[in-house]
Enzyme design. Structure first.
Site, PDB file in Angstrom:
ATOM      1  CG  HIS A  14      -4.867   6.218   2.415  1.00 18.18           C
ATOM      2  ND1 HIS A  14      -3.798   5.432   2.770  1.00 18.18           N
ATOM      3  CD2 HIS A  14      -4.619   7.461   2.956  1.00 18.18           C
ATOM      4  CE1 HIS A  14      -2.940   6.152   3.488  1.00 18.18           C
ATOM      5  NE2 HIS A  14      -3.409   7.370   3.615  1.00 18.18           N
ATOM      6  CG  ASP A  42      -2.178  -0.798   1.061  1.00 16.91           C
ATOM      7  OD1 ASP A  42      -2.331  -1.456   0.016  1.00 16.91           O
ATOM      8  OD2 ASP A  42      -3.025  -0.783   1.978  1.00 16.91           O
ATOM      9  CG  ASP A  43       0.292   3.927   2.226  1.00 15.66           C
ATOM     10  OD1 ASP A  43      -0.910   4.005   1.893  1.00 15.66           O
ATOM     11  OD2 ASP A  43       0.655   3.768   3.407  1.00 15.66           O
TER      12      ASP A  43
END
Length: 311
Positions: free
Chosen positions: A133, A13-14
């Site tokens: 998110h 993620d991110d």
């Protein structure tokens, strides 16, 4: 080659948060420690991340962001999504505004559509999957809009963060346990909505109990053990299916956040990097995921790393 027992998507993620996070995620992919990434298109290094994904042929989806930084849609610079400083309300602030009934869902939809379009501009194609998110995509009201956007764009896969073993996890601090249990509650209430829009997700989700310092070889084996148990229960529910379906591998997504920690003032989504990204936990996750003992364990247990389009 024997049929795998588990098809495991390990999602970093991110992606795009900063160049150091990007490089760490790519190093993990090159070592076959992750198999998929989720891109923050409003992040400081999103273009850098998209170029790396193209160069290394990394399967990539959209990490829809409604809680950190600035919106992609310029028309929303003054909206219910934004605080007095011109940024999203934050992880808990977003939830508070939503709970108070002060969030305009038309503005949420406009921002989600703008992020999908920005993703296409950066990568040249639609997201292979789309999640949220800080799990905003399963929140009340948001889930309906999110599902409609996925359906309209033909994005087939999302994330439903309901983790087996969460309730019996002995090492989560109370504040984190409370947040994770609320995420699970919201996710369970999203299932009917996502089903109705024809959206799919893996059989099992993992990642809430293995974040940061809680990620270890032992804890990952614990989490994957729950996934293997789920495989048996899912197989039992397939009694009315043919033999080929009965022994189909279980599909699992493991959410991870590896990387080289952000430097102060470098990265983020418009407000600079947060403590999460600057934490040594990011390097700890990177090193744990690349541990040869873990990679060997995958092979021993019949766990095949793959992407959503391999299901």
């Amino acid at each position: 080659m024997p049929q795998p027992k588990v098809k495991l998507v390990v999602t970093g993620d991110d992606f795009g948060y900063c160049e150091r996070r990007n490089r760490g995620i790519v190093d993990c992919f090159k070592d076959r420690a992750i198999s998929n990434v989720s891109l923050l298109v409003n992040a400081a290094s999103a273009e850098h991340a998209a170029e790396l994904a193209k160069r290394h042929h990394i399967p990539i989806g959209l990490h829809a962001n409604l809680s950190e930084g600035a919106p992609v849609c310029q028309e929303l610079r003054r909206s219910t999504l934004i605080n007095k400083d011109g940024f999203f309300h934050g992880k808990m602030g977003f939830r508070k505004v939503l709970q108070c009934g002060q969030m305009n869902m038309a503005e949420v939809e406009a921002e989600l559509r703008a992020q999908v379009k920005r993703f296409c501009e950066l990568t040249g194609h639609l997201p292979g999957h789309m999640d949220g998110h800080q799990h905003v995509h399963v929140l009340p009201e948001v889930r309906e809009v999110f599902a409609q956007v996925l359906s309209d764009f033909g994005i087939s896969y999302t994330r439903v963060p309901v983790e087996p073993g969460l309730h019996s996890c002995p090492f989560l601090p109370p504040h984190l346990r409370d947040f994770d249990l609320q995420v699970e509650k919201d996710a369970l209430q999203s299932v009917e909505v996502f089903h109705r829009h024809g959206i799919r997700w893996p059989d099992v989700y993992l990642g809430l109990t293995t974040m940061g310092q809680n990620m270890s070889f032992a804890n990952l084996k614990r989490a994957l053990g729950f996934a293997m148990e789920a495989r048996m229960s899912i197989a039992a529910r397939r009694d009315d299916l043919g033999a080929s379906d009965l022994y189909r591998p279980i599909t699992v997504e493991l959410m991870v956040h590896p990387g080289y920690p952000s430097h102060p003032l470098q990265g983020g989504c418009g407000e600079g990097p947060d403590d999460f990204s600057q934490s040594s936990d990011r390097l700890h996750e990177l090193n744990t995921l690349r541990d040869p003992a873990l990679l060997s364990y995958y092979k021993q247990q019949g766990i095949l790393l793959c992407a959503f389009n391999d299901f």
